[in-house]
Design an enzyme around this catalytic site. Structure first.
Site, PDB file in Angstrom:
ATOM      1  N   HIS A   1    -103.787  41.829 -27.282  1.00 49.60           N
ATOM      2  CA  HIS A   1    -104.432  41.199 -26.128  1.00 49.60           C
ATOM      3  C   HIS A   1    -104.854  42.269 -25.137  1.00 49.60           C
ATOM      4  O   HIS A   1    -104.158  43.268 -24.917  1.00 49.60           O
ATOM      5  CB  HIS A   1    -103.547  40.117 -25.499  1.00 49.60           C
TER       6      HIS A   1
ATOM      7  N   ASP B   1     -98.574  46.718 -20.922  1.00 56.10           N
ATOM      8  CA  ASP B   1     -98.758  45.323 -21.326  1.00 56.10           C
ATOM      9  C   ASP B   1    -100.138  44.827 -20.915  1.00 56.10           C
ATOM     10  O   ASP B   1    -100.307  44.302 -19.821  1.00 56.10           O
ATOM     11  CB  ASP B   1     -97.675  44.458 -20.678  1.00 56.10           C
TER      12      ASP B   1
ATOM     13  N   GLU C   1    -104.423  36.108 -22.972  1.00 53.41           N
ATOM     14  CA  GLU C   1    -103.073  35.991 -23.534  1.00 53.41           C
ATOM     15  C   GLU C   1    -102.074  35.688 -22.434  1.00 53.41           C
ATOM     16  O   GLU C   1    -101.154  34.883 -22.624  1.00 53.41           O
ATOM     17  CB  GLU C   1    -102.695  37.296 -24.250  1.00 53.41           C
ATOM     18  N   GLU C   2    -102.262  36.346 -21.292  1.00 54.28           N
ATOM     19  CA  GLU C   2    -101.318  36.168 -20.197  1.00 54.28           C
ATOM     20  C   GLU C   2    -101.420  34.781 -19.550  1.00 54.28           C
ATOM     21  O   GLU C   2    -100.588  34.414 -18.740  1.00 54.28           O
ATOM     22  CB  GLU C   2    -101.523  37.253 -19.132  1.00 54.28           C
TER      23      GLU C   2
ATOM     24  N   ASP D   1     -98.388  44.367 -29.214  1.00 50.44           N
ATOM     25  CA  ASP D   1     -98.292  43.935 -27.823  1.00 50.44           C
ATOM     26  C   ASP D   1     -97.132  44.686 -27.176  1.00 50.44           C
ATOM     27  O   ASP D   1     -95.971  44.399 -27.443  1.00 50.44           O
ATOM     28  CB  ASP D   1     -98.050  42.425 -27.778  1.00 50.44           C
TER      29      ASP D   1
ATOM     30  N   HIS E   1     -95.009  43.253 -16.034  1.00 50.68           N
ATOM     31  CA  HIS E   1     -95.707  42.270 -15.200  1.00 50.68           C
ATOM     32  C   HIS E   1     -95.687  42.630 -13.718  1.00 50.68           C
ATOM     33  O   HIS E   1     -95.668  41.756 -12.855  1.00 50.68           O
ATOM     34  CB  HIS E   1     -95.129  40.866 -15.408  1.00 50.68           C
TER      35      HIS E   1
END
Length: 532
Positions: A313, A325, A359-360, A388, A486
């Site tokens: 992603h 990420d 994706e998130e 990922d 994140h």
């Protein structure tokens, strides 16, 4: 008597040797010498031309595929340069990010340009997505007090709790009630009192967070608090998405994520008093519809009915630039695609390099891709490889566990798993097994309604490194594998370059083996072909 000098040019002494004759003979001799030089030059040129022609014949007589396999052809420095470019893109926004709302489109354009410059025919697959926004970041309210008592506990957003992505919006008041079990079964809510606030286990992965929240809403919960367990005690409050995949798959009530420490405090307040614990929660969120897209690029060579989907992603969360990420997976994906092209490799099985969008937001790009495959197209896909987060700073080397897949494709998934393991063993590198949880883009492929085998690599997110893992991999025990997961600090400084190269090597090796199989589907069904 002076010594007679021998003339440099040939002289005909038998004729009497006049000066005129000597001059003529010199000119003839010079002409002869020049002709010799000329013939020598011409001969050399002919030799060079013949040599070049022979070289061309040899070159074109061979296959135009390089003998260098992918694991030797890729260059980690190229991937690192791509990560810098993704960071530059994120930095163009007030809050550095490559989410659907900010830098994703520019990230996708950059990837598209790189692929097209290498000769790939790139397809953009557009789709609509619900975009979540926290309209009052840092202004949520979470308080608790005992019934009939005036003292109130006020909890701190950001350090003790967070509003989870796709939380519903509004105000909720109710008694905090612990839900025993996983919350994955409706039976776990048999004794739940409608109107209460449900206290659930966040860390259990037997079902999705959305399924847990949906069960709570169906049981009449006015709000939901999800608490971490002891295994993630050092991590901050979770902000993971509570989302089922479509615009209608959201929850209508506020959903908060709590730290392990706050969860234990709430449990103590429930258990250690004769009073009920009344909580008050306020959130302000929204969900709007936007258009985004996947970036797809296939090799020109390879069987059309035996396709390898090599995916990662490309988007980040709104809170940060997402360089680990999942810039790490996508930069590796791009470099392996470019290495395949520049080394003129001709795979026997077609490879499609996929850069998933959204994706998130809930695996929306990969879900859309799989849901829109015809039966014939679905049958043509042999497998999915997913990358990922493969450069985590406090890493472990992770391989997804094929045995966790549906029984119908388990053997094929285990074959893929075995190839990754084989490469690590060849390189004398330790690794650990991660179970499939469905929380990355392999999920739609291994879904029981799809049944496409998958595998992949992962170096860790908010999982906490154990003392045993510290002994094996180094780094820090009792600390998350990626402390910037994140968050805004997930930048180019959040990358471990050594493990990144090792994971790219395993990815390239596995793709090399799979793409060169004469009968890929038979190979996947016979994992005894794997030797360690």
């Amino acid at each position: 008597m002076s010594e007679e000098k021998i003339p440099l040019a040939f002289t005909d002494y038998t004729s009497g040797g006049s000066s005129r004759h000597r001059s003529i003979h010199r000119r003839d001799t010079h002409r002869t010498r020049y002709c010799c030089y000329l013939w020598i030059i011409i001969a050399l040129m002919i030799c060079l031309l013949i040599g070049a022609a022979v070289g061309l014949v040899i070159a074109f007589g061979k296959s135009d595929s390089s003998d260098k396999p992918l694991q030797e052809a890729f260059k980690v420095n190229n991937a690192l340069e791509t990560l810098k470019q993704l960071q530059y893109i994120a930095n163009d926004f007030d809050l550095p990010s490559r989410s659907v709302q900010s830098g994703y489109n520019k990230s996708a354009e950059y990837i598209k340009e790189q692929l097209e410059s290498a000769g790939y025919n790139v397809t953009l697959q557009h789709f609509e997505v619900p975009v979540y926004a926290n309209l009052a970041e840092g202004q949520a309210v979470f308080t608790a007090k005992y019934s009939d008592l005036t003292f109130t506990w006020t909890f701190l957003e950001g350090s003790e709790y967070a509003v989870m992505s796709y939380s519903g919006s509004g105000t909720a008041d109710g008694t905090l009630q612990l839900v025993n079990g996983t919350a994955c079964d409706e039976g776990d809510f048999t004794d739940f009192i409608a109107g209460s606030v449900a206290l659930l286990d966040y860390s259990n992965t037997e079902c999705s967070l959305y399924d847990k929240a949906s069960n709570a809403v169906d049981a009449g919960a006015s709000a939901i608090v999800m608490m971490r367990d002891e295994n993630t005690a050092s991590s901050g409050p979770p902000t993971s998405r509570i989302f089922g995949g479509g615009p209608e798959d959201t929850v209508s009530v506020p959903v908060l994520g709590s730290t392990y420490q706050l969860g234990q405090k709430l449990l103590d307040l429930i258990v250690l008093s004769q009073y009920t614990l009344e909580v008050h929660i306020e959130t302000s969120t929204s969900v709007t519809i936007a258009t985004t897209y996947n970036v797809l690029a296939s090799t020109t060579h390879g069987k059309e009915d035996s396709i390898i989907v090599f995916g990662s992603h490309l988007d980040s969360v709104p809170a940060g630039p997402g360089i680990n990420d999942n810039g790490s997976g996508s930069a590796a994906n791009l470099e392996i695609a470019l290495a395949l092209a520049r080394n003129n490799l001709r795979p026997k099985n077609k490879v499609m390099f996929a850069f998933w969008g959204a994706e998130e937001l809930g695996l929306l790009g990969s879900i859309y891709y799989v849901d829109n495959l015809s039966d014939e197209e679905k049958e043509s896909i042999a497998l999915n490889l997913n990358f990922d987060m493969i450069a985590s700073p406090n890493y472990v080397r992770g391989v997804y566990n094929g045995s966790m897949a549906d029984e119908e494709i388990r053997t094929q998934c285990e074959t893929i798993q075995g190839l990754f393991e084989q490469r690590f063993i060849q390189k004398r590198l330790n690794y650990r097994i991660f179970p499939f949880t469905g929380r990355s883009d392999y999920g739609p492929f291994i879904d029981p309604e799809t049944l496409i085998p998958a595998g992949g690599l992962f170096t860790g997110a908010d999982d906490v490194k154990t003392e045993e893992e510290r002994q094996t991999y180094g780094g820090f025990a009792n600390v998350a594998l990626d402390t910037c997961y994140h968050q805004i600090c997930d930048t180019v400084d959040n990358i471990d370059e050594q493990v990144y190269e090792e994971m790219m090597d395993a990815a390239a090796y596995t793709l090399q083996v799979l793409m060169m199989q004469d009968d890929l589907k038979s190979y996947l069904n016979n994992n005894s072909t794997i030797t360690y």
